[in-house]
Write an enzyme that holds these catalytic residues in place. Structure first.
Site, PDB file in Angstrom:
ATOM      1  N   TRP A 326       0.838  -1.199   0.000  1.00 16.55           N
ATOM      2  CA  TRP A 326       0.000   0.000   0.000  1.00 16.55           C
ATOM      3  C   TRP A 326       0.872   1.248   0.000  1.00 16.55           C
ATOM      4  O   TRP A 326       0.544   2.245  -0.627  1.00 16.55           O
ATOM      5  CB  TRP A 326      -0.912   0.005   1.230  1.00 16.55           C
ATOM      6  CG  TRP A 326      -1.772   1.233   1.331  1.00 16.55           C
ATOM      7  CD1 TRP A 326      -2.988   1.434   0.745  1.00 16.55           C
ATOM      8  CD2 TRP A 326      -1.486   2.447   2.049  1.00 16.55           C
ATOM      9  NE1 TRP A 326      -3.477   2.687   1.054  1.00 16.55           N
ATOM     10  CE2 TRP A 326      -2.569   3.332   1.857  1.00 16.55           C
ATOM     11  CE3 TRP A 326      -0.415   2.861   2.832  1.00 16.55           C
ATOM     12  CZ2 TRP A 326      -2.622   4.600   2.420  1.00 16.55           C
ATOM     13  CZ3 TRP A 326      -0.460   4.125   3.394  1.00 16.55           C
ATOM     14  CH2 TRP A 326      -1.545   4.984   3.192  1.00 16.55           C
ATOM     15  N   HIS A 327       2.017   1.180   0.684  1.00 16.08           N
ATOM     16  CA  HIS A 327       2.890   2.348   0.761  1.00 16.08           C
ATOM     17  C   HIS A 327       3.636   2.603  -0.536  1.00 16.08           C
ATOM     18  O   HIS A 327       4.055   3.734  -0.785  1.00 16.08           O
ATOM     19  CB  HIS A 327       3.894   2.174   1.908  1.00 16.08           C
ATOM     20  CG  HIS A 327       3.298   2.404   3.252  1.00 16.08           C
ATOM     21  ND1 HIS A 327       2.694   1.400   3.979  1.00 16.08           N
ATOM     22  CD2 HIS A 327       3.204   3.518   4.014  1.00 16.08           C
ATOM     23  CE1 HIS A 327       2.250   1.892   5.126  1.00 16.08           C
ATOM     24  NE2 HIS A 327       2.547   3.165   5.179  1.00 16.08           N
ATOM     25  N   GLY A 328       3.836   1.588  -1.353  1.00 12.34           N
ATOM     26  CA  GLY A 328       4.540   1.837  -2.598  1.00 12.34           C
ATOM     27  C   GLY A 328       4.879   0.559  -3.323  1.00 12.34           C
ATOM     28  O   GLY A 328       4.954  -0.523  -2.735  1.00 12.34           O
ATOM     29  N   PHE A 468       2.026   8.399  -1.412  1.00 18.77           N
ATOM     30  CA  PHE A 468       1.267   7.170  -1.204  1.00 18.77           C
ATOM     31  C   PHE A 468      -0.204   7.365  -1.514  1.00 18.77           C
ATOM     32  O   PHE A 468      -0.949   6.426  -1.563  1.00 18.77           O
ATOM     33  CB  PHE A 468       1.425   6.681   0.246  1.00 18.77           C
ATOM     34  CG  PHE A 468       2.868   6.538   0.641  1.00 18.77           C
ATOM     35  CD1 PHE A 468       3.783   5.925  -0.197  1.00 18.77           C
ATOM     36  CD2 PHE A 468       3.330   7.054   1.858  1.00 18.77           C
ATOM     37  CE1 PHE A 468       5.121   5.793   0.166  1.00 18.77           C
ATOM     38  CE2 PHE A 468       4.647   6.918   2.214  1.00 18.77           C
ATOM     39  CZ  PHE A 468       5.553   6.303   1.382  1.00 18.77           C
TER      40      PHE A 468
END
Length: 468
Positions: A326-328, A468
Site C-alpha cells: 500500500w505504501h509503494g 502514497f
C-alpha cells in the site's frame, strides 16, 4: 497546494468565511465545500480530478444499489465485489503497473514467453491510496450495515474529496463522517484553541523538525551511505525515524485542526508510537486510521486470530505485506511489510504483550530499533542501498567524521522526547489557554508562526506521505 504555504492560507481563509456564512444553508454549504475540495485537488494535477470524481461516483452508485437490495443476496455481494474491485483495479493500474509490468515481462522472458504488456510511464496521482481506501470504506460499511447509504450523492462526493484529509489522511470512516453532514455545523462548538494548537504544533513538527532533519542530515547521508561512517548512519537512521513521524503526524494534526475549524471532527491518527513496548502496540499508535482499516477490512475478514495460531501468523504476514505494498510499489516496501509481519507473528507466538518498569523501557528500546530497521528499508530507493546502510551501521566503511551538528542532534532528541510527554498533556495545555482572551491567544499564535518560519529551513518540502 501545501498546508504550510501562503497559498493555502488564502485558500482556507476564503473557504472558512464562505462556510460559516452558509452554515444555515446546508446544501449550498456542502456544494461550496465540494467545489473547494475539487479546486484544492486540481491544484496538484488538474487531469486527475476526473479520477477523484470517478472514484466517488463508483462509491455512490454502489451505495445506491446496496440500499435497494436485501441483505444476504447474491446481487448484493456482486455489487460490493464489483465496486471494491473497480477501486482496487484503478489503484493497481496507477500505482503498481510500473512495478509489476516490468517484473512480469522479465519473468516471461526467462520462461521464453512474450507477454503482451506495454511499457507505460504512468504518473501517480497524489493521495490515490487515501481516497481509494475511503471509497472502499463507504461501500463495505454500507454493505455490512455499519453505515446507511447517503440519500444525497453530494454527501458521498464530499466525503471522498473533503480537502483536509484528501491527499494524506487520516483515513476517515464513512460511518464517522457522514453523520456529521446530517446537521448544520455550530460555530459555538468549534474547539478554537485545540485546533490552533494542533495546527501550530503540526507546522513546527513539519517545518522545523522534519524539514530540518531532512536537509541537514537524512537526505545527504542516504544519498550516498557508502561515503559516511557508522556514526553518521546511526544518526541518520534515528533522524529519519523522527523525520517521518514528525512529517506525517504533522499533516494529520494540521488536517484535524483545519477540519475542526470547519466544525468537523477527525479521529486521532498518532499516539506517541515510539514509546510502544511491543510491535502490536506500535501499530495501535502509528497511523491509527490505516492500521485499524487493515484490521477491520482485511485481517478480521481473513479470520483474524480465530482459526488457530498458524492461520493467525499467516494472516499477520499477508496483512503486513499488503500494508507494505500500500505504501509503494517497490521491493523495499515488500521487505518492510515482511519484517513487520514476521515480528508481529513472533510476538503473537511468544505471547508478548509488553511489560512495565525497567523491562518495559528495555522493550520500548528494542521495539524502536526494530522499527528503525524497517525505516531503513522504507527510506532506501532499492534493496542494494538498504544493504549499504545496514552494512555501514556496523562496518563503518565511510569517512570517520560526522555530518551531524548540535542542531540536528537536538532535533532528534526533541522529536523523541515528544513521545515521553505525559498522557493528556495537550489537553492540559488547551485548558490553560482557554482562560486567555481570544486576542491574546491570537497574538501568541501569530508570534509562533513568525518564529516557526524563521527557525525552519528555506523552502517548503512536500509531505512524505503525498507519494502514497
Amino acid at each position: 497546494m501545501l498546508f504550510p504555504t501562503v497559498q493555502f492560507l488564502v485558500f482556507f481563509c476564503v473557504v472558512f468565511a464562505a462556510h460559516w456564512s452558509l452554515a444555515d444553508r446546508p446544501r449550498l454549504d456542502k456544494t461550496m465545500l465540494l467545489l473547494a475540495s475539487w479546486f484544492f485537488y486540481a491544484s496538484w494535477h488538474p487531469s486527475f480530478l476526473a479520477l477523484l470524481i470517478g472514484s466517488a461516483a463508483n462509491s455512490w452508485l454502489a451505495g445506491f444499489l446496496l440500499d435497494r437490495l436485501p441483505q444476504g443476496t447474491r446481487a448484493r455481494r456482486a455489487v460490493t465485489a464489483a465496486s471494491v474491485g473497480l477501486h482496487l483495479l484503478t489503484l493497481g493500474v496507477f500505482k503498481y503497473y510500473g512495478f509489476f509490468g516490468p517484473e512480469l515481462l522479465a519473468l516471461g522472458a526467462r520462461l521464453g514467453l512474450a507477454l503482451p504488456l506495454p511499457l507505460l510511464e504512468i504518473v501517480l496521482p497524489v493521495g490515490i491510496s487515501f481516497f481509494t481506501f475511503q471509497g472502499i470504506s463507504y461501500v463495505v460499511d454500507v454493505a455490512r450495515g455499519d453505515a446507511r447509504a447517503a440519500r444525497d450523492p453530494l454527501d458521498v462526493f464530499l466525503y471522498i474529496a473533503f480537502f483536509p484529509h484528501l491527499v494524506a489522511g487520516p483515513i476517515v470512516r464513512a460511518a464517522h463522517f457522514l453523520p456529521q453532514l446530517a446537521a448544520p455545523p455550530r460555530a459555538d462548538r468549534v474547539p478554537l484553541v485545540m485546533a490552533g494548537l494542533l495546527i501550530l504544533g503540526g507546522l513546527f513538527k513539519k517545518t522545523v523538525i522534519a524539514n530540518g532533519l531532512a536537509t541537514g542530515l537524512v537526505d545527504p547521508v542516504f544519498a550516498d551511505p557508502a561515503a559516511h561512517g557508522a556514526l553518521d548512519l546511526w544518526l541518520a537512521t534515528y533522524g529519519y525515524a523522527v523525520q517521518i513521524y514528525c512529517d506525517f503526524s504533522a499533516y494529520s494534526d494540521i488536517a484535524i485542526g483545519v477540519a475542526a475549524l470547519l466544525g468537523f471532527h477527525f479521529p486521532r491518527n498518532f499516539d506517541q508510537p515510539y514509546r510502544a513496548r511491543s510491535l502490536a502496540e506500535f501499530w495501535r499508535r502509528w497511523h491509527i486510521s490505516l492500521s485499524s482499516f487493515l484490521r477491520d477490512y482485511l485481517y478480521r475478514p481473513l479470520g483474524g486470530n480465530r482459526r488457530g495460531p498458524r492461520r493467525t501468523m499467516a494472516n499477520l504476514l499477508l496483512v503486513m505485506l499488503l500494508g507494505g505494498l500500500w505504501h509503494g510499489a517497490a521491493w523495499t516496501f515488500v521487505l518492510w511489510g515482511l519484517l513487520h509481519g514476521l515480528a508481529l507473528a513472533v510476538e503473537r507466538a511468544a505471547g508478548w504483550k509488553g511489560a512495565a518498569g525497567w523491562r518495559g523501557l528495555l522493550a520500548a528500546i528494542l521495539v524502536f530499533h526494530l522499527v528503525c530497521a524497517g525505516w531503513i528499508l522504507f527510506r532506501s530507493p532499492d534493496a542494494a542501498m538498504a544493504g549499504e546502510v545496514f552494512a555501514g551501521l556496523f562496518l563503518g566503511a565511510g569517512e570517520v567524521g560526522t555530518r551531524a551538528t548540535g542542531w540536528t542532534v537536538g532535533l532528534i532528541l526533541l522529536g523523541l522526547a515528544l513521545h515521553w510527554l505525559p498522557a493528556g498533556w495537550l489537553g492540559r495545555v488547551e485548558a490553560a489557554f482557554r482562560t486567555w482572551p481570544a486576542w491574546a491567544f491570537g497574538l501568541l499564535a501569530g508570534a509562533a508562526l513568525v518564529a516557526i518560519d524563521a527557525i525552519g529551513p528555506d523552502g517548503v518540502a512536500p509531505f512524505i506521505y503525498f507519494q502514497f
